[in-house]
Structure formats: C-alpha cells, structure tokens
Design an enzyme around this catalytic site. Structure first.
Site, PDB file in Angstrom:
ATOM      1  N   ARG A   1      -2.615 -17.713  -1.724  1.00  0.00           N
ATOM      2  CA  ARG A   1      -3.537 -16.654  -1.299  1.00  0.00           C
ATOM      3  C   ARG A   1      -4.982 -17.162  -1.285  1.00  0.00           C
ATOM      4  O   ARG A   1      -5.803 -16.635  -0.545  1.00  0.00           O
ATOM      5  CB  ARG A   1      -3.364 -15.485  -2.267  1.00  0.00           C
ATOM      6  CG  ARG A   1      -4.356 -14.369  -2.204  1.00  0.00           C
ATOM      7  CD  ARG A   1      -4.163 -13.449  -1.023  1.00  0.00           C
ATOM      8  NE  ARG A   1      -4.905 -12.233  -1.257  1.00  0.00           N
ATOM      9  CZ  ARG A   1      -6.215 -12.152  -1.135  1.00  0.00           C
ATOM     10  NH1 ARG A   1      -6.915 -13.192  -0.764  1.00  0.00           N
ATOM     11  NH2 ARG A   1      -6.821 -10.999  -1.391  1.00  0.00           N
ATOM     12  N   TYR A  19      -3.627   7.271   3.736  1.00  0.00           N
ATOM     13  CA  TYR A  19      -4.615   6.198   3.917  1.00  0.00           C
ATOM     14  C   TYR A  19      -5.424   6.399   5.196  1.00  0.00           C
ATOM     15  O   TYR A  19      -6.649   6.210   5.213  1.00  0.00           O
ATOM     16  CB  TYR A  19      -3.932   4.825   3.912  1.00  0.00           C
ATOM     17  CG  TYR A  19      -3.467   4.456   2.534  1.00  0.00           C
ATOM     18  CD1 TYR A  19      -4.368   4.017   1.566  1.00  0.00           C
ATOM     19  CD2 TYR A  19      -2.137   4.582   2.158  1.00  0.00           C
ATOM     20  CE1 TYR A  19      -3.954   3.716   0.279  1.00  0.00           C
ATOM     21  CE2 TYR A  19      -1.701   4.288   0.880  1.00  0.00           C
ATOM     22  CZ  TYR A  19      -2.614   3.858  -0.057  1.00  0.00           C
ATOM     23  OH  TYR A  19      -2.196   3.579  -1.337  1.00  0.00           O
ATOM     24  N   ARG A  54       6.982  -5.025  -5.411  1.00  0.00           N
ATOM     25  CA  ARG A  54       5.877  -5.979  -5.553  1.00  0.00           C
ATOM     26  C   ARG A  54       6.287  -7.254  -6.309  1.00  0.00           C
ATOM     27  O   ARG A  54       5.504  -7.808  -7.071  1.00  0.00           O
ATOM     28  CB  ARG A  54       4.668  -5.341  -6.250  1.00  0.00           C
ATOM     29  CG  ARG A  54       3.977  -4.262  -5.439  1.00  0.00           C
ATOM     30  CD  ARG A  54       3.119  -4.892  -4.345  1.00  0.00           C
ATOM     31  NE  ARG A  54       2.458  -3.862  -3.553  1.00  0.00           N
ATOM     32  CZ  ARG A  54       1.228  -3.422  -3.775  1.00  0.00           C
ATOM     33  NH1 ARG A  54       0.517  -3.930  -4.746  1.00  0.00           N
ATOM     34  NH2 ARG A  54       0.706  -2.492  -3.015  1.00  0.00           N
ATOM     35  N   ARG A  92       0.374 -10.981  -6.967  1.00  0.00           N
ATOM     36  CA  ARG A  92      -0.663 -11.639  -7.763  1.00  0.00           C
ATOM     37  C   ARG A  92      -0.276 -12.060  -9.166  1.00  0.00           C
ATOM     38  O   ARG A  92      -0.940 -12.894  -9.766  1.00  0.00           O
ATOM     39  CB  ARG A  92      -1.907 -10.733  -7.827  1.00  0.00           C
ATOM     40  CG  ARG A  92      -2.706 -10.768  -6.542  1.00  0.00           C
ATOM     41  CD  ARG A  92      -3.737  -9.679  -6.534  1.00  0.00           C
ATOM     42  NE  ARG A  92      -3.051  -8.400  -6.679  1.00  0.00           N
ATOM     43  CZ  ARG A  92      -3.636  -7.216  -6.496  1.00  0.00           C
ATOM     44  NH1 ARG A  92      -4.913  -7.156  -6.208  1.00  0.00           N
ATOM     45  NH2 ARG A  92      -2.938  -6.109  -6.628  1.00  0.00           N
ATOM     46  N   ASP A 101       2.988  -5.494   4.400  1.00  0.00           N
ATOM     47  CA  ASP A 101       2.386  -4.292   3.815  1.00  0.00           C
ATOM     48  C   ASP A 101       2.722  -3.087   4.681  1.00  0.00           C
ATOM     49  O   ASP A 101       2.933  -3.227   5.890  1.00  0.00           O
ATOM     50  CB  ASP A 101       0.864  -4.441   3.697  1.00  0.00           C
ATOM     51  CG  ASP A 101       0.301  -3.424   2.704  1.00  0.00           C
ATOM     52  OD1 ASP A 101       0.313  -3.703   1.497  1.00  0.00           O
ATOM     53  OD2 ASP A 101      -0.114  -2.331   3.142  1.00  0.00           O
TER      54      ASP A 101
HETATM   55  O1  CP3 Z   1       7.160  -5.570  -2.845  1.00  0.00           O
HETATM   56  C1  CP3 Z   1       6.842  -6.692  -2.361  1.00  0.00           C
HETATM   57  O2  CP3 Z   1       6.769  -7.734  -3.035  1.00  0.00           O
HETATM   58  C2  CP3 Z   1       6.643  -6.760  -0.865  1.00  0.00           C
HETATM   59  C3  CP3 Z   1       5.317  -6.669  -0.402  1.00  0.00           C
HETATM   60  C4  CP3 Z   1       4.568  -5.329  -0.455  1.00  0.00           C
HETATM   61  C5  CP3 Z   1       3.157  -5.279  -0.562  1.00  0.00           C
HETATM   62  N1  CP3 Z   1       2.772  -3.992  -0.428  1.00  0.00           N
HETATM   63  C6  CP3 Z   1       2.286  -6.442  -0.737  1.00  0.00           C
HETATM   64  C7  CP3 Z   1       0.900  -6.264  -1.188  1.00  0.00           C
HETATM   65  C8  CP3 Z   1       5.018  -4.014  -0.323  1.00  0.00           C
HETATM   66  C9  CP3 Z   1       6.443  -3.488  -0.244  1.00  0.00           C
HETATM   67  C10 CP3 Z   1       3.865  -3.181  -0.295  1.00  0.00           C
HETATM   68  C11 CP3 Z   1       3.936  -1.719  -0.119  1.00  0.00           C
HETATM   69  C12 CP3 Z   1       2.698  -0.927  -0.194  1.00  0.00           C
HETATM   70  N2  CP3 Z   1       1.444  -1.266   0.240  1.00  0.00           N
HETATM   71  C13 CP3 Z   1       2.648   0.400  -0.682  1.00  0.00           C
HETATM   72  C14 CP3 Z   1       3.827   1.205  -1.157  1.00  0.00           C
HETATM   73  C15 CP3 Z   1       4.258   0.837  -2.522  1.00  0.00           C
HETATM   74  C16 CP3 Z   1       3.225   1.053  -3.620  1.00  0.00           C
HETATM   75  O3  CP3 Z   1       2.793   0.049  -4.193  1.00  0.00           O
HETATM   76  O4  CP3 Z   1       2.903   2.198  -3.869  1.00  0.00           O
HETATM   77  C17 CP3 Z   1       1.310   0.831  -0.585  1.00  0.00           C
HETATM   78  C18 CP3 Z   1       0.771   2.168  -0.990  1.00  0.00           C
HETATM   79  C19 CP3 Z   1       0.558  -0.237   0.007  1.00  0.00           C
HETATM   80  C20 CP3 Z   1      -0.878  -0.223   0.369  1.00  0.00           C
HETATM   81  C21 CP3 Z   1      -1.636  -1.254  -0.359  1.00  0.00           C
HETATM   82  N3  CP3 Z   1      -1.498  -2.621  -0.157  1.00  0.00           N
HETATM   83  C22 CP3 Z   1      -2.641  -1.053  -1.348  1.00  0.00           C
HETATM   84  C23 CP3 Z   1      -3.092   0.292  -1.852  1.00  0.00           C
HETATM   85  C24 CP3 Z   1      -3.103  -2.321  -1.713  1.00  0.00           C
HETATM   86  C25 CP3 Z   1      -4.261  -2.624  -2.643  1.00  0.00           C
HETATM   87  C26 CP3 Z   1      -3.863  -2.502  -4.060  1.00  0.00           C
HETATM   88  C27 CP3 Z   1      -3.372  -3.821  -4.576  1.00  0.00           C
HETATM   89  O5  CP3 Z   1      -2.311  -3.828  -5.211  1.00  0.00           O
HETATM   90  O6  CP3 Z   1      -4.045  -4.819  -4.346  1.00  0.00           O
HETATM   91  C28 CP3 Z   1      -2.350  -3.291  -1.012  1.00  0.00           C
HETATM   92  C29 CP3 Z   1      -2.470  -4.770  -1.085  1.00  0.00           C
HETATM   93  C30 CP3 Z   1      -1.239  -5.559  -1.351  1.00  0.00           C
HETATM   94  N4  CP3 Z   1      -0.002  -5.316  -0.784  1.00  0.00           N
HETATM   95  C31 CP3 Z   1      -1.123  -6.721  -2.171  1.00  0.00           C
HETATM   96  C32 CP3 Z   1       0.201  -7.170  -2.061  1.00  0.00           C
HETATM   97  C33 CP3 Z   1       0.818  -8.407  -2.684  1.00  0.00           C
HETATM   98  C34 CP3 Z   1      -2.247  -7.389  -2.945  1.00  0.00           C
HETATM   99  C35 CP3 Z   1      -2.908  -8.300  -1.975  1.00  0.00           C
HETATM  100  C36 CP3 Z   1      -3.791  -9.356  -2.592  1.00  0.00           C
HETATM  101  O7  CP3 Z   1      -4.922  -9.030  -2.934  1.00  0.00           O
HETATM  102  O8  CP3 Z   1      -3.353 -10.519  -2.651  1.00  0.00           O
END
Ligand code: CP3
Length: 344
Positions: free
Chosen positions: A37, A150, A24, A28, A73
């Site tokens: 965003r 999910y 990540r 944010r 994602d």
């Molecule tokens: O690592 C990186 O910078 C690359 C981008 C990336 C994202 N998600 C961007 C993201 C990667 C590799 C992921 C993987 C991901 N997504 C996982 C596995 C890793 C982990 O964190 O456990 C999972 C379970 C997800 C599913 C997911 N995506 C959830 C549960 C959420 C909501 C929770 C949250 O953090 O907001 C997301 C959204 C998400 N994925 C955001 C980002 C930058 C936030 C989006 C926003 O509101 O701007």
C-alpha cells in the site's frame, strides 16, 4: 476438505470442521499489505489487478482461512455512476458532491461493469487462477442503503441526517436512488460471478440505523430484488447486516442463503427467532482479538456452540478486523475454530 468447506456450509451440507474467514481479512493489520500500500493510494491498489490479486491472496496462506474475499471496496462503483469519490487518509471515503435532490438522482449514469470496473473482473480471473481451487473466492457489493448513506451524506456520518431527511421528506427521490443503486449492485455482482466469484456477499453496514418498519418499507424491497435477480447464478448469496438483532424477522425474509450477523446478538437467539433451517455467518466481537490467545479460544468455543444450533455455520467476526490487531491473534482464532469444531 479445505477447498469445499465454505461452500458446503453455505448450502447447509456436512463439513469436516467449521469454515472460517474474516471480513477485512486483507488490510492494514497485515505488514505485507502495508508494504504494498505504501507509495500508492487505496484506490490505485484496487484498480491494479496484479496488486489487488496479490493482496487478496495475502491472508490465505498466513491465516489458513477457508475462503478468499476479493480485494476491492463497496464504493468502487461510484465512479461509473458519476459520483466522484476519494479516500482521504484519516477520514475515509469523501464524496465531494453528495446527492441531495431529484436532479442529482436523475443525473446518475447506468453502471456497466465491463466498462466501469474492468479491473475488478480481471482481479477475479487472476485470483481464481492463482488459487487453483485451494479455497473459493467471495465477490461482494454494498447493499443499496449503505451505498446511499455514503452518497447522500458525502462520507462517514454520525446521525445520517441527510439520508434520513431524504427518506422521510422526499420518499420518491429516495426510492429512485435506491432503485438505481439496486440495479447497479445487481449487475456488479452478476459480473463478478460470471468472472469467477463462487459466492456473493451483500454488505449492509448501516441497516441498523433504521426502525424495523422503515427498513421493511424503504430498504428491504431493494435488497430482496437484488438477491432475487441473482438466483439463477447458483452461487450462495450471503447478506450481512450490522445491527441485525432488531431486524431478524425482516432479514429472514430477504431470500439470502446465508445471514451474516454482527456480535450484538447470540447466534442461538437468531436460530430461535428464524428456525433451525437458517445458515448463519459470524459473529465473534472483533475486539476480542485484543485479548490473550486463551481468552480468544474460549470465546471461539462460545460462538461455535451457538452456531451449532443452525443448519450451517460459517465462522467470522461480527464486523471487520480492526487495523491494529496482531495477525498472530487472528491466526490463533482461525486455528481454534478448526481444532474445536473438528473435535465436537
Ligand atoms: O474484506 C476484505 O478483506 C475485502 C476488502 C474490503 C474492503 N472494504 C477493503 C478496504 C471490503 C469487503 C470492504 C467493504 C466495505 N467498504 C464496507 C462494508 C463492510 C464494513 O466494513 O462495514 C464499507 C462500509 C466500506 C467503505 C469504506 N472503505 C470505508 C468506510 C473505508 C475507510 C475506513 C477504513 O477502514 O479505512 C474504506 C477503506 C478500505 N476498504 C480499506 C480497506 C482495506 C482501508 C484502505 C487503506 O487505507 O489502506
């Protein structure tokens, strides 16, 4: 040396200092991400190659990390599979029609990367061009269990009741779902490598919710099959499991080149369990980044000392960076990794 550090470490080859990137790392906690965003949804951002490429590159200069990870994602494949997905602010992913029975699984479509997520492949091509060899680009996907969690729960869950009910009460249905997801993930990752991703990471965020014997029986065969199906690509394959401590023997048999480990177990103990030939990625507790720079540095030194017992070590957090972390602390962490590992 920055260009080769990460890939060399993945292969257990010598490095000038320990490579570091963060799960990540684009997101944010960066003001430049929040700016891009604003006024659009997260999925709109993922689906716009020019913007997604820009977000992918944001942490590279600011943090001086040794690898880029594609901004996307794990759930972007849901649309193509016929699983409607939305990200609801404050709630995370929401699947309005969760998969619960055999008919839901047989209605799933075959995932075709070029057709369903062309924007992912275009983003990879753009990022590779812009990076121009400065650092390698990592592609990724969710592991079948985490995707199933999910899809079956309908979103984030506390107890994973529906998922576990399917696993234990309808094992054949669960198996069909896992097999379908494994095929989708395999083609998603292959397409990313073919578009230019130089390493691939499989995220199994929810591996730790299962008893080891259930992980071995219901999950491992599918994650193993994905990794085996990508062997011919000759890019390093990284497997990240959250809750790795209870699953070490199983994780050691997955066939990954690199094991990503969360922070609940020291890397030295992973090496003791799996032998000195392993290559590990991790595993600073992400909340340590709330602390002072001096304290962060001391914890970086601890992780480096533990990682040095493995054949190769890539420094990372044990899970994603929290959205309210000060980017200055992240930079301090990256600098400490490079400085401390170069002098030892
Ligand atoms: O690592 C990186 O910078 C690359 C981008 C990336 C994202 N998600 C961007 C993201 C990667 C590799 C992921 C993987 C991901 N997504 C996982 C596995 C890793 C982990 O964190 O456990 C999972 C379970 C997800 C599913 C997911 N995506 C959830 C549960 C959420 C909501 C929770 C949250 O953090 O907001 C997301 C959204 C998400 N994925 C955001 C980002 C930058 C936030 C989006 C926003 O509101 O701007």
């Amino acid at each position: 040396m920055r260009a080769t550090r990460f890939l060399n470490a993945c292969r257990g080859e010598p490095v000038d200092c320990t490579p570091v990137w963060l799960m990540r790392q684009a997101g944010r906690y960066l003001p430049e991400y929040r700016k891009l965003r604003s006024g659009r949804t997260f999925l709109e951002l993922c689906r716009d190659p020019a913007l997604a490429a820009e977000v992918t590159l944001q942490p590279i200069e600011r943090l001086e990390v040794d690898a880029a990870i594609l901004f996307s994602d794990i759930l972007v494949i849901f649309d193509g599979l016929g699983i409607p997905l939305e990200f609801v602010p404050g709630q995370g992913p929401v699947i309005s029609k969760p998969l619960r029975c055999a008919a839901d699984i047989s209605a799933l479509r075959t995932f075709v990367p070029e057709e369903h997520t062309p924007y992912v492949l275009e983003t990879i091509r753009l990022v590779r061009r812009e990076l121009d060899g400065q650092v390698p680009l990592i592609g990724f996907a969710g592991a079948p269990l985490t995707l199933a969690a999910y899809a079956v729960e309908g979103g984030t869950s506390k107890n994973f009741t529906h998922l576990k009910r399917m696993m234990f009460a309808q094992p054949d249905v669960f198996k069909d779902l896992m097999a379908h997801l494994a095929r989708a993930v395999s083609s998603h990752l292959r397409a990313q490598a073919e578009a230019g991703a130089q390493a691939l990471q499989l995220f199994d965020t929810w591996a730790g919710i299962l008893a080891p014997e259930d992980y071995a029986r219901h999950v491992m065969p599918f994650s193993c099959a994905i990794l085996a199906s990508l062997r011919d690509l000759e890019v390093p394959l990284i497997h990240y499991a959250n809750g790795a401590a209870a699953l070490l023997t199983e994780l050691g048999r997955l066939g990954a080149d690199v094991l990503g480990i969360d922070w609940r177990i020291g890397l030295r103990r992973v090496v003791e369990a799996l032998g000195p030939d392993v290559v590990l990625q991790g595993n600073l507790e992400p909340s340590v980044l709330y602390a002072s720079e001096e304290y962060i540095e001391s914890r970086v030194a601890d992780v480096l000392a533990e990682g040095a017992t493995a054949r190769g070590h890539i420094f990372n957090l044990g899970h994603g960076v929290h959205p309210d972390i000060d980017p200055g602390r992240v930079r301090a962490m990256v600098d400490a990794v490079h400085r401390l590992s170069a002098s030892t």
